[in-house]
Write a protein that holds these residues in place. Structure first.
Motif, PDB file in Angstrom:
ATOM      1  N   UNK A  77       0.884  -1.215  -0.054  1.00 18.02           N
ATOM      2  CA  UNK A  77      -0.033   0.087  -0.010  1.00 18.02           C
ATOM      3  C   UNK A  77       0.896   1.233  -0.070  1.00 18.02           C
ATOM      4  N   UNK A  78       1.974   1.329   0.513  1.00 23.12           N
ATOM      5  CA  UNK A  78       2.753   2.640   0.825  1.00 23.12           C
ATOM      6  C   UNK A  78       3.601   2.759  -0.617  1.00 23.12           C
ATOM      7  N   UNK A  79       3.881   1.533  -1.328  1.00 23.90           N
ATOM      8  CA  UNK A  79       4.495   1.763  -2.790  1.00 23.90           C
ATOM      9  C   UNK A  79       3.532   2.187  -3.590  1.00 23.90           C
ATOM     10  N   UNK A  80       2.138   2.158  -3.307  1.00 27.09           N
ATOM     11  CA  UNK A  80       1.168   2.520  -4.192  1.00 27.09           C
ATOM     12  C   UNK A  80       0.451   3.874  -3.547  1.00 27.09           C
ATOM     13  N   UNK A  81       0.995   4.532  -2.679  1.00 27.21           N
ATOM     14  CA  UNK A  81       0.492   5.597  -2.062  1.00 27.21           C
ATOM     15  C   UNK A  81      -0.040   6.792  -2.787  1.00 27.21           C
ATOM     16  N   UNK A  82       0.620   6.997  -3.791  1.00 30.43           N
ATOM     17  CA  UNK A  82       0.027   8.036  -4.929  1.00 30.43           C
ATOM     18  C   UNK A  82      -1.176   7.562  -5.863  1.00 30.43           C
ATOM     19  N   UNK A  83      -1.457   6.192  -5.670  1.00 34.12           N
ATOM     20  CA  UNK A  83      -2.713   5.553  -6.404  1.00 34.12           C
ATOM     21  C   UNK A  83      -3.671   5.182  -5.639  1.00 34.12           C
ATOM     22  N   UNK A  84      -3.684   4.959  -4.398  1.00 34.35           N
ATOM     23  CA  UNK A  84      -4.459   4.158  -3.462  1.00 34.35           C
ATOM     24  C   UNK A  84      -4.934   4.920  -2.229  1.00 34.35           C
ATOM     25  N   UNK A  85      -6.276   4.672  -1.889  1.00 32.79           N
ATOM     26  CA  UNK A  85      -6.837   5.370  -0.431  1.00 32.79           C
ATOM     27  C   UNK A  85      -7.251   4.440   0.176  1.00 32.79           C
ATOM     28  N   UNK A  86      -6.799   3.988   1.433  1.00 35.83           N
ATOM     29  CA  UNK A  86      -7.360   3.067   2.385  1.00 35.83           C
ATOM     30  C   UNK A  86      -8.547   3.764   2.924  1.00 35.83           C
ATOM     31  N   UNK A  87      -9.526   3.006   2.818  1.00 29.79           N
ATOM     32  CA  UNK A  87     -11.318   3.507   3.237  1.00 29.79           C
ATOM     33  C   UNK A  87     -11.297   2.883   4.641  1.00 29.79           C
ATOM     34  N   UNK A  88     -11.071   1.319   4.687  1.00 30.63           N
ATOM     35  CA  UNK A  88     -11.422   0.746   5.883  1.00 30.63           C
ATOM     36  C   UNK A  88     -10.442  -0.312   5.824  1.00 30.63           C
ATOM     37  N   UNK A  89      -9.835  -0.601   6.915  1.00 30.48           N
ATOM     38  CA  UNK A  89     -10.359  -0.410   8.242  1.00 30.48           C
ATOM     39  C   UNK A  89      -9.693   0.960   8.696  1.00 30.48           C
TER      40      UNK A  89
END
Length: 112
Positions: A77-89
């Motif tokens: 997720x960190x590697x994709x930080x500019x393309x992903x948003x964690x909604x849950x949890x």
């Protein structure tokens, strides 16, 4: 700068679904929003067997899955930080919010 004489360690691939099986981490329900430009992720990365992907009207992808909360997941997720948003949890979302705030503060301080 001096390079070390030791060989580098590389990983040829990161299979999150497979690496989760090696850990005793807790299972979590995750919801992610990927940017439209991250559609290659939808084709090449499978977070779990239970993964579902839905393309939203704005072009983003909503991914829901039951995954193990591992360091490999956080690294992905960190590697994709500019393309992903964690909604849950919320706990994982808060982790990335704090991390991004720390990075932002560091760069803001260096820029002034």
């Amino acid at each position: 700068m001096r390079l070390l004489d030791t060989p580098s360690i590389t990983r040829s691939d990161l299979d999150i679904a497979r690496s989760q099986n090696k850990s005793a981490s807790e299972l979590i329900d995750i919801e992610l929003l990927f940017s439209p430009s991250a559609n290659f992720i939808m084709r090449n990365a499978k977070l779990s067997e239970s993964q579902s992907v839905q393309q939203l009207e704005d072009g983003r992808y909503r991914v829901n899955a039951k995954v193990k909360a591992t360091s490999g997941l956080r690294a992905f997720l960190w590697n994709m930080a500019d393309n992903v948003e964690v909604v849950v949890p919320i706990k994982l979302r808060t982790h990335f919010t704090r991390l991004l705030n720390k990075v932002n503060a560091r760069y803001q301080n260096d820029a002034t």
